[in-house]
Design a protein around this motif. Structure first.
Motif, mmCIF file in Angstrom:
data_model
loop_
_atom_site.group_PDB
_atom_site.id
_atom_site.type_symbol
_atom_site.label_atom_id
_atom_site.label_comp_id
_atom_site.label_asym_id
_atom_site.label_seq_id
_atom_site.Cartn_x
_atom_site.Cartn_y
_atom_site.Cartn_z
ATOM 1 N N GLU A 1 0.655 -1.445 -0.207
ATOM 2 C CA GLU A 1 0.449 0.248 0.008
ATOM 3 C C GLU A 1 0.943 1.271 0.157
ATOM 4 O O GLU A 1 0.476 2.564 -0.470
ATOM 5 C CB GLU A 1 -0.718 -0.438 1.308
ATOM 6 N N ARG A 2 2.426 0.905 1.186
ATOM 7 C CA ARG A 2 2.865 2.524 0.916
ATOM 8 C C ARG A 2 3.700 2.629 -0.780
ATOM 9 O O ARG A 2 3.879 3.821 -1.421
ATOM 10 C CB ARG A 2 4.112 2.092 1.899
ATOM 11 N N ILE A 3 4.027 1.485 -1.104
ATOM 12 C CA ILE A 3 4.858 1.325 -2.574
ATOM 13 C C ILE A 3 3.356 1.983 -3.553
ATOM 14 O O ILE A 3 3.890 3.103 -4.294
ATOM 15 C CB ILE A 3 5.456 -0.242 -2.852
ATOM 16 N N ASP B 1 11.307 2.754 -7.810
ATOM 17 C CA ASP B 1 12.075 3.713 -7.303
ATOM 18 C C ASP B 1 10.617 3.847 -5.649
ATOM 19 O O ASP B 1 11.993 4.229 -4.401
ATOM 20 C CB ASP B 1 11.766 5.105 -7.838
ATOM 21 N N ALA B 2 9.961 3.891 -5.891
ATOM 22 C CA ALA B 2 9.225 2.783 -5.249
ATOM 23 C C ALA B 2 9.369 2.222 -3.189
ATOM 24 O O ALA B 2 9.227 2.713 -2.541
ATOM 25 C CB ALA B 2 7.446 3.904 -4.964
ATOM 26 N N GLN B 3 9.444 1.497 -4.165
ATOM 27 C CA GLN B 3 9.898 0.606 -3.331
ATOM 28 C C GLN B 3 10.692 0.338 -2.774
ATOM 29 O O GLN B 3 10.971 0.036 -1.558
ATOM 30 C CB GLN B 3 9.640 -1.151 -4.514
ATOM 31 N N LYS B 4 12.158 0.835 -3.478
ATOM 32 C CA LYS B 4 13.615 1.629 -2.964
ATOM 33 C C LYS B 4 13.266 1.987 -1.645
ATOM 34 O O LYS B 4 13.849 2.371 -0.606
ATOM 35 C CB LYS B 4 14.059 1.534 -4.197
ATOM 36 N N GLN B 5 12.751 2.951 -1.408
ATOM 37 C CA GLN B 5 12.300 4.246 -0.968
ATOM 38 C C GLN B 5 11.653 3.656 0.779
ATOM 39 O O GLN B 5 12.453 3.828 1.756
ATOM 40 C CB GLN B 5 11.888 4.924 -1.309
ATOM 41 N N VAL B 6 10.100 2.998 0.099
ATOM 42 C CA VAL B 6 9.663 2.376 0.757
ATOM 43 C C VAL B 6 10.586 1.030 1.603
ATOM 44 O O VAL B 6 10.991 0.810 3.151
ATOM 45 C CB VAL B 6 8.783 1.703 1.015
ATOM 46 N N TRP B 7 11.361 0.312 1.110
ATOM 47 C CA TRP B 7 12.174 -0.818 1.910
ATOM 48 C C TRP B 7 13.055 -0.274 2.644
ATOM 49 O O TRP B 7 14.272 -0.790 3.504
ATOM 50 C CB TRP B 7 12.221 -1.611 0.207
ATOM 51 N N ARG B 8 14.126 0.522 1.751
ATOM 52 C CA ARG B 8 15.221 1.266 2.911
ATOM 53 C C ARG B 8 14.574 1.984 4.001
ATOM 54 O O ARG B 8 15.455 1.929 4.915
ATOM 55 C CB ARG B 8 15.725 2.514 1.755
ATOM 56 N N THR C 1 20.536 -7.040 -2.546
ATOM 57 C CA THR C 1 21.946 -7.100 -2.863
ATOM 58 C C THR C 1 22.246 -5.829 -3.546
ATOM 59 O O THR C 1 22.820 -4.879 -3.104
ATOM 60 C CB THR C 1 22.517 -7.865 -2.828
ATOM 61 N N ILE C 2 21.826 -5.840 -4.463
ATOM 62 C CA ILE C 2 22.029 -4.887 -5.971
ATOM 63 C C ILE C 2 20.920 -3.512 -5.310
ATOM 64 O O ILE C 2 21.962 -2.778 -5.240
ATOM 65 C CB ILE C 2 21.411 -5.587 -7.449
ATOM 66 N N GLN C 3 20.092 -3.503 -4.891
ATOM 67 C CA GLN C 3 19.391 -2.514 -4.794
ATOM 68 C C GLN C 3 19.556 -1.909 -3.816
ATOM 69 O O GLN C 3 20.567 -0.839 -3.544
ATOM 70 C CB GLN C 3 18.214 -2.427 -4.512
ATOM 71 N N MET C 4 20.895 -2.971 -2.799
ATOM 72 C CA MET C 4 21.012 -1.855 -1.166
ATOM 73 C C MET C 4 22.602 -1.114 -2.034
ATOM 74 O O MET C 4 22.668 -0.507 -1.555
ATOM 75 C CB MET C 4 21.589 -3.133 0.391
ATOM 76 N N LEU C 5 23.486 -2.033 -2.680
ATOM 77 C CA LEU C 5 24.190 -1.869 -3.280
ATOM 78 C C LEU C 5 24.111 -0.141 -4.131
ATOM 79 O O LEU C 5 24.467 0.008 -3.617
ATOM 80 C CB LEU C 5 25.186 -2.709 -3.977
#
Length: 263
Positions: A103-105, A145-152, A211-215
């Protein structure tokens, strides 16, 4: 003929819509507004009357030249519904993502798209040009991009939890694994390339993708400082395992991107 896009490539040349999109816009230009609206509400892409999202977005953007907002509002309603259907639903298909996270994504991605569309209504926003070229891919990029922000945000304070994979890197190899930049030399200034890269990352196995997203977010692979959030800590793996994830992922990404260039 539809007005040319304004977004420039790194070499100064303009981006262009696909020939198929230009052909569809020519056809739509010969129809009445009622006919266009009726076609735009067709959901099946296999239907001959289906209006591609690239074309629908163009019509929404072009409506800013009208003296009335009525046409814009009718098209905007259809486009908005399409975007929401393409974003993650509350239920998780893979069983790993919570409904709240989805929902946040969804909210972040949808809000960003609407923000660009509203701004474009006032002053031309060339970021939307990519949506007129490859709508699905551009929307996927927005979702990632939204997924990365929420996940981060969700992983800023993960507890330390290592797996025992029976194998540790030497201090020298740990340092090398943490300092190498696997994205060095890639064409990040080319938006089309970045869209393809994000799609390729999403297609990776889950732990390789994370792993790639965090890098890309500049997380370290490993650190002796217990207060530093690292990829090892978030995924609960040893440096050797993360290094293997990285190498396998980069091999797959480079293969996918090279094949994409050949298509």
């Amino acid at each position: 003929m539809a007005a040319a896009l304004r977004k420039q490539k790194p070499d100064g040349a303009l981006y262009n819509r696909t020939p198929a999109t230009e052909a569809q816009l020519s056809i739509l230009g010969q129809l009445s507004r009622d006919e266009i609206l009726a076609r735009s509400q067709i959901h099946s892409r296999s239907d001959p009357g289906y209006v591609p999202s690239e074309c629908l977005l163009h019509l929404v953007r072009a409506s800013r030249a009208d003296n009335s907002n009525a046409w814009f509002e009718r098209l905007y309603k259809v486009l908005s519904a399409r975007v929401l259907r393409a974003l993650p639903a509350a239920a998780s298909a893979d069983g790993e993502t919570s409904s709240l996270t989805n929902e946040r994504i969804r909210d972040k991605a949808y809000g960003r798209f609407i923000e660009m569309l509203a701004g474009d209504r006032q002053t031309y926003d060339d970021r939307l040009d990519f949506f007129e070229i490859r709508f699905d891919m551009a929307l996927k990029r927005l979702r990632l991009d939204a997924q990365k922000q929420v996940w981060r945000d969700d992983n800023r304070s993960q507890p330390i939890s290592y797996d025992d994979d029976n194998g540790e890197l030497s201090p020298e190899m740990e340092q090398a694994a943490g300092s190498l930049n696997p994205f060095e030399g890639l064409e990040f200034d080319d938006e089309a390339f970045r869209l393809r890269l994000d799609a390729a990352i999403e297609a990776l196995p889950s732990e390789q993708s994370r792993t790639i997203q965090m890098l890309m977010l500049e997380y370290q692979i490993h650190s002796e400082d217990p207060n530093v959030v690292t990829i090892c800590k978030v995924l609960g793996k040893t440096p050797k395992t993360i290094w293997n994830y990285r190498d396998r992922a980069m091999k797959a990404l480079r293969k996918a991107l090279v094949e994409g260039e050949d298509q």
